[in-house]
Design a protein around this motif. Structure first.
Motif, short mmCIF file in Angstrom:
data_model
loop_
_atom_site.label_atom_id
_atom_site.label_comp_id
_atom_site.label_asym_id
_atom_site.label_seq_id
_atom_site.Cartn_x
_atom_site.Cartn_y
_atom_site.Cartn_z
N GLY A 61 10.95 4.36 -3.46
CA GLY A 61 11.22 5.20 -2.29
C GLY A 61 12.62 5.59 -2.26
N GLY A 62 13.36 5.49 -3.43
CA GLY A 62 14.84 6.01 -3.28
C GLY A 62 15.06 7.62 -2.82
N GLY A 63 14.38 8.42 -3.21
CA GLY A 63 14.56 9.80 -2.85
C GLY A 63 14.01 9.98 -1.40
N THR A 64 13.01 9.26 -1.01
CA THR A 64 12.59 9.37 0.32
C THR A 64 13.73 8.78 1.45
OG1 THR A 64 10.35 9.39 -0.18
CG2 THR A 64 10.69 9.17 2.14
N ALA A 65 14.13 7.76 0.88
CA ALA A 65 15.46 7.05 1.64
C ALA A 65 16.64 7.92 2.01
CB ALA A 65 15.77 5.76 1.11
N ILE A 66 17.00 8.54 0.61
CA ILE A 66 18.13 9.51 0.86
C ILE A 66 17.65 10.63 2.02
CG2 ILE A 66 19.49 11.41 -0.36
CD1 ILE A 66 18.88 9.62 -3.13
N LEU A 67 16.57 11.36 1.68
CA LEU A 67 16.16 12.33 2.83
C LEU A 67 16.30 11.74 4.28
CD1 LEU A 67 13.41 13.96 0.64
CD2 LEU A 67 15.58 15.28 1.23
N LEU A 68 15.79 10.69 4.44
CA LEU A 68 15.57 10.12 5.69
C LEU A 68 17.01 9.86 6.27
CD1 LEU A 68 12.43 7.80 5.41
CD2 LEU A 68 12.85 10.13 6.61
N ALA A 69 17.84 9.23 5.44
CA ALA A 69 19.35 8.90 5.78
C ALA A 69 19.98 10.12 6.42
CB ALA A 69 19.77 8.05 4.58
N GLN A 70 19.89 11.10 5.40
CA GLN A 70 20.53 12.33 5.57
C GLN A 70 20.30 12.92 7.04
OE1 GLN A 70 19.60 14.86 2.26
NE2 GLN A 70 21.27 14.26 1.32
N MET A 71 19.11 12.54 7.62
CA MET A 71 18.57 13.17 9.06
C MET A 71 19.12 12.12 10.15
SD MET A 71 14.95 14.78 8.43
CE MET A 71 14.22 13.02 8.10
N GLY A 72 19.84 11.02 9.66
CA GLY A 72 20.35 10.25 10.59
C GLY A 72 19.30 9.09 10.92
N TYR A 73 18.45 9.03 10.07
CA TYR A 73 17.40 7.65 10.23
C TYR A 73 18.14 6.46 9.62
CZ TYR A 73 12.96 10.16 11.15
OH TYR A 73 11.78 11.08 11.78
N ALA A 74 17.90 5.33 10.30
CA ALA A 74 18.35 4.16 9.84
C ALA A 74 17.59 3.39 8.95
CB ALA A 74 18.47 3.21 10.98
N VAL A 75 18.05 3.61 7.59
CA VAL A 75 17.13 2.98 6.46
C VAL A 75 17.80 1.73 5.57
CG1 VAL A 75 15.91 3.46 4.35
CG2 VAL A 75 16.54 5.52 5.91
N LYS A 76 16.96 0.60 5.43
CA LYS A 76 17.34 -0.45 4.95
C LYS A 76 16.31 -0.87 3.73
CE LYS A 76 18.92 -4.65 7.23
NZ LYS A 76 20.16 -4.81 6.72
N PHE A 77 17.03 -1.34 2.68
CA PHE A 77 16.34 -1.87 1.47
C PHE A 77 16.47 -3.46 1.54
CE2 PHE A 77 16.84 1.90 -1.62
CZ PHE A 77 16.20 2.82 -0.67
N VAL A 78 15.31 -4.24 1.21
CA VAL A 78 15.41 -5.46 1.26
C VAL A 78 14.80 -5.97 -0.28
CG1 VAL A 78 14.52 -7.72 2.11
CG2 VAL A 78 15.25 -6.11 3.59
N SER A 79 15.70 -6.57 -0.91
CA SER A 79 14.99 -7.35 -2.16
C SER A 79 14.84 -8.94 -1.87
CB SER A 79 15.85 -7.38 -3.44
OG SER A 79 15.45 -7.95 -4.54
N VAL A 80 13.37 -9.04 -2.21
CA VAL A 80 13.04 -10.51 -1.67
C VAL A 80 13.48 -11.62 -2.69
CG1 VAL A 80 11.11 -12.07 -1.20
CG2 VAL A 80 10.78 -9.65 -0.28
N THR A 81 13.67 -11.17 -3.87
CA THR A 81 14.45 -12.23 -4.85
C THR A 81 15.81 -11.76 -5.36
OG1 THR A 81 13.85 -11.25 -6.81
CG2 THR A 81 11.88 -12.60 -5.98
N ASN A 82 16.80 -12.42 -5.72
CA ASN A 82 17.97 -12.13 -6.00
C ASN A 82 18.06 -11.74 -7.55
OD1 ASN A 82 17.61 -14.36 -7.60
ND2 ASN A 82 18.91 -15.64 -6.38
N GLY A 83 17.21 -11.56 -8.24
CA GLY A 83 16.99 -10.97 -9.43
C GLY A 83 17.62 -11.52 -10.52
N ASP A 84 17.65 -13.00 -10.49
CA ASP A 84 18.56 -13.93 -11.50
C ASP A 84 17.76 -14.13 -12.54
OD1 ASP A 84 16.46 -15.64 -10.14
OD2 ASP A 84 18.04 -17.20 -9.63
N ALA A 85 16.60 -13.48 -13.16
CA ALA A 85 15.89 -13.62 -14.13
C ALA A 85 15.64 -12.43 -15.18
CB ALA A 85 14.54 -14.20 -14.08
N GLY A 86 16.23 -11.15 -14.39
CA GLY A 86 15.98 -9.85 -15.09
C GLY A 86 17.13 -9.49 -15.90
N HIS A 87 17.47 -10.31 -17.08
CA HIS A 87 18.34 -9.95 -18.11
C HIS A 87 18.03 -10.78 -19.52
CE1 HIS A 87 22.03 -8.41 -19.88
NE2 HIS A 87 21.80 -7.52 -19.05
#
Ligand SMILES: [Zn+2]
Length: 312
Positions: free
Chosen positions: A59-85
């Motif tokens: 959803g990154g492209g949509t988030a950029i467009l919304l943020a540019q219009m002054g919308y408040a956008v937040k991303f949440v990651s439910v895990t901390n990613g500590d296994a992805g490497h």
């Protein structure tokens, strides 16, 4: 006797002060009503993914467009990613990925929260459901976007379940009472995916992100541990990653360019009109979840005002 109030200049000043005070009050009211209008038209969006790069990719492209219009956008990651490497793990990896997520958030123009649940071990427990409810409420979200619960990765699947499980409870005051319940149920949408069973993704709205695709890639570039190390390693194409920093980003743009499906193209035509839709090179699509409040086309147009078709 010398009396100030009989001097014409003082009289004038008194009148002028009164006039300016009234003018000031008028302006303050005008600004306040403009702000109130702003807060009713500019939506608050929260995207929830399993890992610190999931919302970015879907959803990154949509988030950029919304943020540019002054919308408040937040991303949440439910895990901390500590296994992805392939070589790093645990707290050191979680720390690196948090820093990457925060840098990506800056580049997208969104705020980014990472919940401290282990990567690869996520379960749809009551504890995590309450974390998700709290995040949606604290953001006072009008719109929540999350994965469907069909996916190869259990963390993605359970993030989908967790958000579905939160979709009604965010409005129930007796659940997680320490965080005030939302007054109205948000709209819940799904990110696009390619899984066919038990039912394929069915796009309801698609956003033309062609104009911000370069920005999206630049933000994804912040997730170095993922886009240049882990994902190429697990996908067996690590040797293709350029060493040079500048070449890397154009390589990333090539590898992350998504071919638009026939279904998504049809939805683009509905929202943008055929002429404009034919020009779209990069898009992100979303499906309406059956839970939460169900938006009609008018409400979708308020959520995504960048869709411009005047026929609808
Ligand atoms: Zn993921």
């Amino acid at each position: 006797m010398f009396r100030f109030r009989h001097i014409p200049y003082i009289h004038f000043m008194k009148k002028a002060t009164g006039f300016f005070a009234i003018l000031m009050i008028f302006f303050l009211f005008a600004i306040a009503s403009l702000n109130a209008q702003d807060s009713s038209t500019k939506k608050r969006i929260i995207m929830i993914g399993a890992h610190p790069d999931d919302c970015d990719l879907k959803g990154g492209g949509t988030a950029i467009l919304l943020a540019q219009m002054g919308y408040a956008v937040k991303f949440v990651s439910v895990t901390n990613g500590d296994a992805g490497h392939q070589t790093m793990k645990g707290a050191a990896l979680a720390k690196r990925r948090l820093a990457e997520a925060q840098e990506a958030g800056k580049r997208f123009g969104v705020s980014y929260d990472v919940l401290n649940n282990h990567d690869g071990q996520l379960l749809p427990t009551l504890e995590v459901r309450l974390q998700v409810i709290k995040k949606i409420r604290e953001w006072n979200a009008d719109v929540v976007i999350a994965p469907r619960p069909n996916d190869y990765h259990p963390d993605h699947r359970y993030t989908g379940v967790l958000v579905q499980d939160a979709s009604y409870m965010v409005a129930v005051p007796n659940v997680a009472p320490e965080t005030p319940a939302l007054k109205k149920n948000p709209v819940f949408l799904y990110f696009q995916d390619g899984f066919q069973r038990p039912n394929p993704f069915r796009p309801d709205v698609a956003i033309d992100i062609t104009s911000v695709f370069g920005k999206k890639i630049h933000a994804l570039d912040a997730h170095e541990s993922q886009v240049y190390e882990w994902l190429p390693w697990i996908g067996h194409f690590l040797e293709q990653v350029p060493q040079n920093k500048k070449e890397r980003e154009s390589w990333l743009a090539q590898t992350r360019s998504v071919k638009i499906s026939t279904d998504v193209r049809t939805v683009l035509e509905k929202w943008y009109g055929k002429e404009r839709a034919d020009l779209v090179q990069q898009a992100e699509a979303f499906e309406i979840c059956e839970y939460g409040s169900r938006p009609g086309d008018d409400e979708l147009r308020k959520i995504f005002p960048m869709v411009t078709n005047i026929r609808n």
